[in-house]
Write an enzyme that holds these catalytic residues in place. Structure first.
Site, PDB file in Angstrom:
ATOM      1  N   GLU A  53       0.861  -1.178   0.000  1.00 50.41           N
ATOM      2  CA  GLU A  53       0.000   0.000   0.000  1.00 50.41           C
ATOM      3  C   GLU A  53       0.897   1.228   0.000  1.00 50.41           C
ATOM      4  OE1 GLU A  53      -2.215  -0.043   3.592  1.00 50.41           O
ATOM      5  OE2 GLU A  53      -2.991  -2.070   3.315  1.00 50.41           O
ATOM      6  N   ASP A  64      -4.008   8.391  11.442  1.00 48.55           N
ATOM      7  CA  ASP A  64      -2.630   7.921  11.560  1.00 48.55           C
ATOM      8  C   ASP A  64      -1.992   8.396  12.850  1.00 48.55           C
ATOM      9  OD1 ASP A  64      -2.276   6.477   9.096  1.00 48.55           O
ATOM     10  OD2 ASP A  64      -2.460   8.403   8.077  1.00 48.55           O
TER      11      ASP A  64
END
Length: 271
Positions: A53, A64
């Site tokens: 990815e 994140d």
């Protein structure tokens, strides 16, 4: 050129037939530089990752943790653009023949244009997109373009997702389902835990798609644990942290390749 969803599906079917989980690595484009990021992707694939990815750096990466936020900030300060993300996809795919996806928040695609982005991603040999913050009920236009170009649309499910909601999400997705192992942001964890196993079980009850687990896996022991119940093991922050901590780029590339090899052993369930 059409996208590579078939390559992704074939790769995941191959790992399943070998009675093991797939190792899926995440690395942000443009980190530490565009060229360095491309080399890092090649290194994790050479080490044993099956799928990669490519993160599209975003100025507000709400899902994140601090490690990936730091890498994104370095990439953005370096001037990374969507064209660089697509170049990373192209060069990684052409060099390795592995399935390469983009993981991105929705806002950059919305600004860039759905038709333009999907067309260029397919032309680069991309296998699809992971879209963690695109609501399924707002995804019809994206999916229409992605489906027409042979691109997977990977949605994220979480432990908080109710069974009915899981069914709605998995019915709309393709390629695989990304199961977030716990509530919260990305990052390494001491334990991945039973929550992830329960989520995989509930998700599998709604779909034939492979279910791959991310958020928190950082070593071979954890990879082996997750491989015992999931179709794929997704590792991101652990790779990014090695690159951040390395004294130079060459050392970082060697470290991520070594970790990929260690994790690749871990996902082989019969070890």
């Amino acid at each position: 050129m059409s996208g590579n969803i078939k390559l992704l599906s074939d790769t995941l079917a191959k790992t399943r037939s070998a009675d093991r989980a797939a190792l899926i690595a995440y690395l942000p484009a443009g980190f530490p530089t565009v060229d360095g990021g491309i080399e890092a992707v090649k290194a994790v694939l050479a080490g044993g990752a099956d799928v990669v990815e490519i993160g599209l750096p975003h100025s507000d990466p709400v899902l994140d943790g601090p490690v990936i936020q730091t890498a994104d900030d370095i990439a953005l300060r370096g001037g990374v653009k969507i064209a660089d993300v697509l170049r990373t996809v192209r060069e990684a795919y052409e060099a390795t023949g592995a399935p390469v996806l983009v993981m991105t928040y929705w806002n950059p695609i919305d600004r860039y244009g759905i038709e333009r982005f999907t067309t260029e991603l397919a032309a680069a040999g991309g296998a699809g997109c992971i879209l963690p913050d695109l609501p399924v009920q707002e995804s019809a236009e994206w999916r229409e373009h992605a489906d027409a170009l042979g691109l997977a649309t990977v949605f994220v499910v979480a432990p908080s997702s109710q069974d009915e909601r899981l069914g709605t999400i998995t019915a709309a997705g393709s390629g695989f389902v990304y199961a977030a192992s716990l509530m919260g942001v990305t990052g390494t964890r001491v334990s991945v835990g039973e929550q992830a196993q329960d989520l995989v079980r509930r998700t599998r009850a709604t779909t034939e798609l492979p279910v791959c687990v991310g958020l928190g896996v950082s070593n071979a022991v954890q990879a082996k644990e997750v491989a015992g119940f999931a179709d794929g093991v997704i590792v991101g922050s652990a790779f990014v942290k090695l690159m951040l901590d390395a004294p130079d780029e060459a050392a970082g590339l060697a470290a991520v390749r070594a970790l990929a090899a260690e994790l690749a052993e871990g996902v082989r369930r019969n070890n």
